[in-house]
Design an enzyme around this catalytic site. Structure first.
Site, mmCIF file in Angstrom:
data_model
loop_
_atom_site.group_PDB
_atom_site.id
_atom_site.type_symbol
_atom_site.label_atom_id
_atom_site.label_comp_id
_atom_site.label_asym_id
_atom_site.label_seq_id
_atom_site.Cartn_x
_atom_site.Cartn_y
_atom_site.Cartn_z
ATOM 1 N N TYR A 55 -15.171 -0.251 8.856
ATOM 2 C CA TYR A 55 -13.913 0.234 8.883
ATOM 3 C C TYR A 55 -13.385 -0.156 10.422
ATOM 4 C CZ TYR A 55 -9.401 3.054 8.898
ATOM 5 O OH TYR A 55 -8.272 3.626 9.276
ATOM 6 N N LYS A 104 -10.706 -2.873 12.173
ATOM 7 C CA LYS A 104 -9.657 -2.288 13.241
ATOM 8 C C LYS A 104 -9.677 -3.105 14.320
ATOM 9 C CE LYS A 104 -7.464 -0.246 9.802
ATOM 10 N NZ LYS A 104 -6.268 -0.650 9.387
ATOM 11 N N GLY A 129 0.616 -1.234 -0.114
ATOM 12 C CA GLY A 129 -0.033 -0.065 0.047
ATOM 13 C C GLY A 129 0.827 1.385 0.189
ATOM 14 N N GLY A 157 -0.341 4.676 -1.283
ATOM 15 C CA GLY A 157 -1.622 5.582 -0.341
ATOM 16 C C GLY A 157 -0.993 6.828 0.348
ATOM 17 N N GLN A 158 -1.844 7.678 1.108
ATOM 18 C CA GLN A 158 -1.268 8.830 1.627
ATOM 19 C C GLN A 158 -0.148 8.471 2.859
ATOM 20 O OE1 GLN A 158 -4.253 10.273 4.659
ATOM 21 N NE2 GLN A 158 -3.492 12.303 4.635
ATOM 22 N N ILE A 209 -5.315 11.957 9.640
ATOM 23 C CA ILE A 209 -3.835 12.434 9.165
ATOM 24 C C ILE A 209 -3.888 13.267 8.262
ATOM 25 C CG2 ILE A 209 -1.590 11.378 8.302
ATOM 26 C CD1 ILE A 209 -2.346 10.342 11.262
ATOM 27 N N ASP A 225 2.260 -1.810 -4.369
ATOM 28 C CA ASP A 225 0.654 -1.526 -4.154
ATOM 29 C C ASP A 225 0.148 -2.342 -5.371
ATOM 30 O OD1 ASP A 225 -0.595 1.475 -2.889
ATOM 31 O OD2 ASP A 225 -1.764 -0.179 -3.959
HETATM 32 C C1 VAH Z 1 -10.666 7.754 8.022
HETATM 33 N N1 VAH Z 1 -8.621 8.811 7.729
HETATM 34 O O1 VAH Z 1 -11.173 8.891 8.024
HETATM 35 C C2 VAH Z 1 -9.247 7.607 8.274
HETATM 36 C C3 VAH Z 1 -9.031 7.604 9.557
HETATM 37 C C4 VAH Z 1 -9.338 8.312 12.145
HETATM 38 C C5 VAH Z 1 -9.835 8.310 10.787
HETATM 39 O O2 VAH Z 1 -8.783 6.220 10.245
HETATM 40 O O3 VAH Z 1 -11.393 6.614 7.511
#
Ligand code: VAH
Length: 321
Positions: A143, A147, A9, A12-13, A173, A35
């Protein structure tokens, strides 16, 4: 022995800036960027680059064996906003990739793993102010679920198989080199681009939405510092809380106005408001600070200066060509 590192990856950012930093530390030829496609030519053309599908165990293993990799930074993931549009794709990408890398470590093909978690592990029932390292976690996004589950598996692989996997719960970030994609905190990047280009920004979160954020340089420092820390000092093998700055879109807009007095902001919350409302406002990172001397260095003023200066420079270089 110097590390041989694979970044999955890398376009990515965070992955793109991590590639640059790790190459400066370990040497260009010791850091393999990879990637699923070539969509960041700065990364592709700055050193060894391979196409690796994070969901394909064989694709990762071929690269590990070709370059004798000992450390993998797994930066490929589907973020919060996109994950709500494609729940099963987010689950498959975020979980398959983690299991492939953890199993490569368990089976002795690699020695160490970095895997990013997020403040998205916290949910609506989590205490929102100064959220502790250990607390209730009922994430309401796909998401966040990936995690939370990923953190449990990282801790399990460490305890059961001795896998040296390390992780950080990244806040939002903010960076200027590479645009983020599919995140809820991305407004805090978009706003700088729009402030310079249009003098105005329509924010997809409400003005009082306070979220934990961090400038990219601090996030990269935290990642490198954790991976270089003495293993004996680490008391957390799920994922470390880290924090830098918390702010609302309204407060960020006021900071931008110190540089661009005519800048204006409007608010039109969309589906991402519910995601943001489920997350903390601020994070307690005292354990990271005591375990491996974590500390941030960018406040909102220094970050805004850095963002506007560099984005304006890029814009003037584009105008000159
Ligand atoms: C998002 N930039 O917005 C990510 C991050 C805390 C947010 O994990 O999904």
């Amino acid at each position: 022995m110097s590390s041989k590192i694979l970044i999955i990856g890398a376009c990515g950012q965070i992955g793109s800036e991590l590639t640059t930093r790790l190459r400066s530390i370990y040497g260009n030829d010791n850091v393999i960027a990879s990637d699923i496609n070539y969509n960041n030519l700065d990364v592709v053309n700055s050193g060894i680059f391979e196409i690796v599908d994070a969901q394909d165990y064989g694709s990762i293993k071929i690269c590990v064996e070709k370059y004798q990799i000992d450390t993998i930074y797994l930066m490929a993931a589907m973020l919060s906003a996109t994950g709500e549009k494609y729940p099963m794709k987010a689950w498959d990408l975020n979980m398959d990739s983690l299991f492939h890398v953890l199993n490569l470590a368990k089976d002795g093909f690699i020695k160490r793993v970095f895997w990013p978690s997020s403040i998205a592990v916290f949910g609506p029932t989590t205490p929102k102010v100064n959220t502790p390292q250990h607390t209730i976690m009922e994430p309401s996004t796909v998401y966040g679920i990936t995690k939370q589950v990923g953190e449990r598996w990282c801790e399990y692989y460490f305890n059961k198989y001795g896998v040296d996997v390390r992780s950080i719960r990244y806040p939002g970030i903010i960076s200027w080199k590479t645009l983020p994609g599919g995140g809820t905190t991305d407004y805090a990047v978009d706003i700088y681009h729009k402030a310079l280009a249009d003098g105005t920004y329509e924010c997809f979160l409400s003005e009082e939405t306070e979220l934990p954020m961090m400038f990219m340089d601090d996030a990269i420092n935290a990642t490198v510092d954790l991976m270089q820390a003495d293993a004996e000092k680490l008391t957390i093998r799920s994922s470390y809380n880290v924090a830098a700055i918390s702010f609302t879109p309204a407060v960020l807009a006021e900071e931008i106005k110190k540089h661009l007095p005519d800048f204006s902001i409007s608010y039109n919350p969309d589906f991402r408001q519910a995601i943001a409302d489920s997350w903390p406002k601020s994070i307690d990172d005292s354990i990271a600070r005591s375990d491996w001397n974590w500390s941030h260095s960018f406040d909102m003023s220094k970050m805004t200066e850095e963002m506007l200066t560099n984005l304006a420079k890029i814009q003037s270089e584009k105008d000159a060509n």
